[in-house]
Design an enzyme around this catalytic site. Structure first.
Site, PDB file in Angstrom:
ATOM      1  N   HIS A 155       0.824  -1.209   0.000  1.00 17.89           N
ATOM      2  CA  HIS A 155       0.000   0.000   0.000  1.00 17.89           C
ATOM      3  C   HIS A 155       0.855   1.256   0.000  1.00 17.89           C
ATOM      4  O   HIS A 155       0.553   2.233  -0.682  1.00 17.89           O
ATOM      5  CB  HIS A 155      -0.916   0.005   1.225  1.00 17.89           C
ATOM      6  N   ARG A 200     -10.783  -0.734 -12.396  1.00 13.10           N
ATOM      7  CA  ARG A 200     -10.957  -1.791 -11.397  1.00 13.10           C
ATOM      8  C   ARG A 200     -12.392  -1.734 -10.858  1.00 13.10           C
ATOM      9  O   ARG A 200     -12.663  -1.047  -9.873  1.00 13.10           O
ATOM     10  CB  ARG A 200      -9.966  -1.590 -10.251  1.00 13.10           C
ATOM     11  N   ARG A 211     -12.126  -3.985 -16.342  1.00 15.88           N
ATOM     12  CA  ARG A 211     -11.850  -5.315 -15.798  1.00 15.88           C
ATOM     13  C   ARG A 211     -13.067  -5.786 -15.025  1.00 15.88           C
ATOM     14  O   ARG A 211     -13.563  -5.078 -14.144  1.00 15.88           O
ATOM     15  CB  ARG A 211     -10.628  -5.283 -14.877  1.00 15.88           C
ATOM     16  N   GLU A 266      -1.968 -12.849 -15.360  1.00 19.14           N
ATOM     17  CA  GLU A 266      -1.519 -12.822 -13.965  1.00 19.14           C
ATOM     18  C   GLU A 266      -1.035 -14.190 -13.532  1.00 19.14           C
ATOM     19  O   GLU A 266      -0.151 -14.312 -12.690  1.00 19.14           O
ATOM     20  CB  GLU A 266      -2.673 -12.397 -13.052  1.00 19.14           C
ATOM     21  N   ASN A 289       1.762  -7.224 -10.830  1.00 18.84           N
ATOM     22  CA  ASN A 289       1.758  -7.456  -9.378  1.00 18.84           C
ATOM     23  C   ASN A 289       1.510  -8.924  -9.065  1.00 18.84           C
ATOM     24  O   ASN A 289       2.273  -9.580  -8.356  1.00 18.84           O
ATOM     25  CB  ASN A 289       0.688  -6.598  -8.699  1.00 18.84           C
ATOM     26  N   ASP A 290       0.399  -9.456  -9.582  1.00 17.96           N
ATOM     27  CA  ASP A 290       0.081 -10.862  -9.326  1.00 17.96           C
ATOM     28  C   ASP A 290       0.993 -11.800 -10.104  1.00 17.96           C
ATOM     29  O   ASP A 290       1.368 -12.866  -9.599  1.00 17.96           O
ATOM     30  CB  ASP A 290      -1.383 -11.145  -9.667  1.00 17.96           C
ATOM     31  N   ARG A 293       4.199 -10.744  -1.122  1.00 21.99           N
ATOM     32  CA  ARG A 293       4.713  -9.403  -1.391  1.00 21.99           C
ATOM     33  C   ARG A 293       4.921  -8.586  -0.116  1.00 21.99           C
ATOM     34  O   ARG A 293       5.546  -7.530  -0.163  1.00 21.99           O
ATOM     35  CB  ARG A 293       3.776  -8.651  -2.326  1.00 21.99           C
ATOM     36  N   CYS A 340      -0.498  -3.387 -17.156  1.00 19.31           N
ATOM     37  CA  CYS A 340      -1.284  -2.503 -16.293  1.00 19.31           C
ATOM     38  C   CYS A 340      -0.908  -2.650 -14.827  1.00 19.31           C
ATOM     39  O   CYS A 340      -1.555  -2.083 -13.959  1.00 19.31           O
ATOM     40  CB  CYS A 340      -2.780  -2.747 -16.469  1.00 19.31           C
TER      41      CYS A 340
END
Length: 563
Positions: A196, A298, A335, A423, A446-447, A457, A494
């Site tokens: 975050h 999102r 998405r 992902e 990220n994933d 992570r 993305c």
């Protein structure tokens, strides 16, 4: 002052998150509730269990309302994580755990601690994105305790002068409330590039280094030179030299502010630069940036606090508020619900999964609840018709060609362009076959990084593995991009990797055709690409792919591009 450890004397190294140089005094945030206030409170002297729970409920309401108020004043990623924290503070399961501890003989503060530790243990054992919530929970505990004992909620103090905030980790409420005018940089001892803290720091444009082991040994006021590009923290640098370097960096960053697009390399190869958005306000703000559309809307973030599924008409109104600002600017990639894991949505998410990050999330929610996806696609199609904006739709967590084929058929049946997210490593490995049945692919780094490297992570000791510069992750991106080139179809990125100007050049060199990021990151990425030829992009892609680790990859790319 105590003698420095060899690590401090030599400087510290962490994972770079937001590029930029900053020089200033350390503001060390050790935000805890005063021990004397806790001691004074004792067991609270409540008459019975119900009175004790009433005090807990009152504190929950204050803490949750504080998160909600901050969320309403924020936007984008900051608003998203604050809204999620508000919901976590109100969680009924947490309250039940507090009640159980009270019945077991604990006083209120001990019961709150026991309940929080129970859920921290659960989330940490799940790993993946759910482990991110451990930091949030402990922040909520500190805030609840403060309210219960009658103290102000803890957090990062407001700097009296421009400073570099140093912390073990930063909770969403702390990071989202930072003022870039006085917070020169962020350095945390824990966390990875997709935490975050990292996500919000990118949105605010504050130079940031995470996972810098040993940084909490610093004294408050100690002069630091933070390099958010190299991931280094120099202690007690030569002031004149540090100020010279920062001035040169600020001059360079000021030049970025004049970049107005469109995205392209120095020799004219087009690269679409797109925005990541979460709702109507963030979409409206992003439409003013030099972007050519939205690469990631999102949708699940609109519904984190909804107990029941909104109607098709209500969903369409929300989606239209995101699509409308981009009419005439470019397409919007929507998405479908990525509920599950760290984004629980009451009307969609499965409860009680042992490992939600590897469970029923994203597209998998539609397997036993097809109506959920059908209604969302109906709403997206209705919003697209109303707004007149070109609309693409992609599904998260696609793992097989059959899943991609079925999703594409449902989307195309509504007259929209269909794609899938990459992902899961299987999607990258099957990219050539996936692109036979879909119109585009978008890589969620990220994933993809987490699943490729099998690394949580939020595990500081594994931050080097959750770095998108990992060669194994870049290999999967290159495979996917090459499949897109062969098929003549769009392959974008993305994830947070798209916001890294250096890595963006390597991604373009691999064949990625679009990059989607927080609007604040667009100009630095666009300017860097505009100063780099497509041949140089290919060279840095080769260097990054051939490196042994992320540090070597960054160094090789910096050497080729001249810093």
């Amino acid at each position: 002052m105590a003698t420095d450890s060899p690590a401090l004397s030599a400087g510290l190294r962490g994972t770079p998150v937001v590029p930029g140089l900053a020089f200033g005094p350390a503001l060390v945030a050790r935000a805890e509730v005063p021990t004397e206030a806790v001691a004074r409170f004792g067991d609270g002297g409540f008459a019975d269990e119900e009175a004790t729970l009433a005090a807990y409920d009152a504190a929950v309401e204050q803490v949750s309302s504080g998160f909600t108020a901050k969320a309403s004043a924020a936007s984008g990623a900051a608003a998203e994580v604050l809204t999620a924290s508000a919901g976590l503070a109100r969680d009924k399961g947490l309250r039940s755990a507090v009640r159980k501890a009270l019945r077991g003989g604990d006083d209120l503060l001990a019961a709150v601690h026991a309940a929080v530790e129970q859920f921290v243990g659960v989330f940490t054992s799940m790993g993946g994105l759910m482990a991110e919530r451990a930091t949030d929970l402990r922040d909520i505990e500190r805030r609840l305790v403060a309210r219960i004992v009658g103290e102000a909620e803890p957090g990062v103090p407001n700097p009296e002068r421009p400073s570099i905030v140093v912390a073990e980790d930063l909770a969403p409420a702390d990071t989202a409330g930072l003022d870039p005018e006085v917070v020169l940089a962020l350095v945390t001892e824990r966390g990875g590039p997709t935490s975050h803290t990292a996500i919000i720091a990118r949105q605010l444009g504050i130079p940031c280094v995470v996972g810098a082991a040993g940084v909490m040994a610093l004294d408050a006021g100690r002069p630091l030179l933070v390099d958010g590009t190299a991931g280094t923290v120099q202690v007690d640098p030569d002031p004149a030299e540090a100020e010279r370097l920062v001035a040169a960096d600020q001059e360079s960053r000021a030049a970025l502010a004049t970049w107005s697009g469109p995205g392209a390399t120095a020799n004219g190869q087009p690269v679409k630069l797109l925005a990541n958005v979460a709702d109507g306000p963030s979409a409206s703000g992003s439409a003013d940036a030099p972007v050519e559309g939205v690469g990631l809307f999102r949708t699940e973030l609109c519904f984190l606090n909804r107990a029941e599924e909104p109607s098709v008409e209500e969903q369409a109104d929300i989606y239209e508020s995101v699509l409308a600002p981009f009419k005439g600017i470019g397409h919007v990639v929507v998405r479908t619900l990525d509920a599950g894991s760290d984004k629980p949505v009451a009307f969609a998410t499965h409860e009680g999964e042992e490992n939600p990050a590897l469970g029923v999330r994203g597209l998998r929610l539609s397997f036993d609840n097809p109506g959920l996806l059908e209604r969302q696609l109906d709403a997206i199609a209705l919003a697209a018709e109303r707004s007149g904006t070109e609309t693409w739709v992609m599904a998260p967590m696609v793992a097989t060609v059959a899943e991609a084929r079925d999703f594409a058929a449902a989307v195309r049946g509504r007259g929209l362009k269909a794609g899938v997210m990459v992902e899961v490593p299987s999607a990258a490995l099957l990219a050539p076959r996936m692109l036979e049945v879909v119109d585009f692919m978008s890589i969620g780094t990220n994933d993809l990084t987490q699943y490729t490297m099998a690394a949580d992570r939020m595990a500081t000791d594994l931050a080097h593995l959750t770095d998108p510069w990992q060669p194994a992750v870049l290999q999967l991106i290159a495979i996917t991009a090459e499949a897109g080139r062969q098929a003549g179809k769009s392959v974008g990125v993305c994830g947070e990797a798209a916001a890294d100007p250096l890595l963006a050049c390597a991604l373009v060199g691999m064949g990625v055709t679009s990059l989607s990021m927080a609007a604040a990151a667009v100009r630095p990425v666009g300017a860097r690409l505009g100063a780099t030829t497509s041949e140089q992009c290919e060279d840095v892609a080769e260097a990054a792919l051939g490196a042994d680790d992320p540090v070597a990859g960054r160094a090789a790319v910096l050497e080729i591009l001249g810093g």
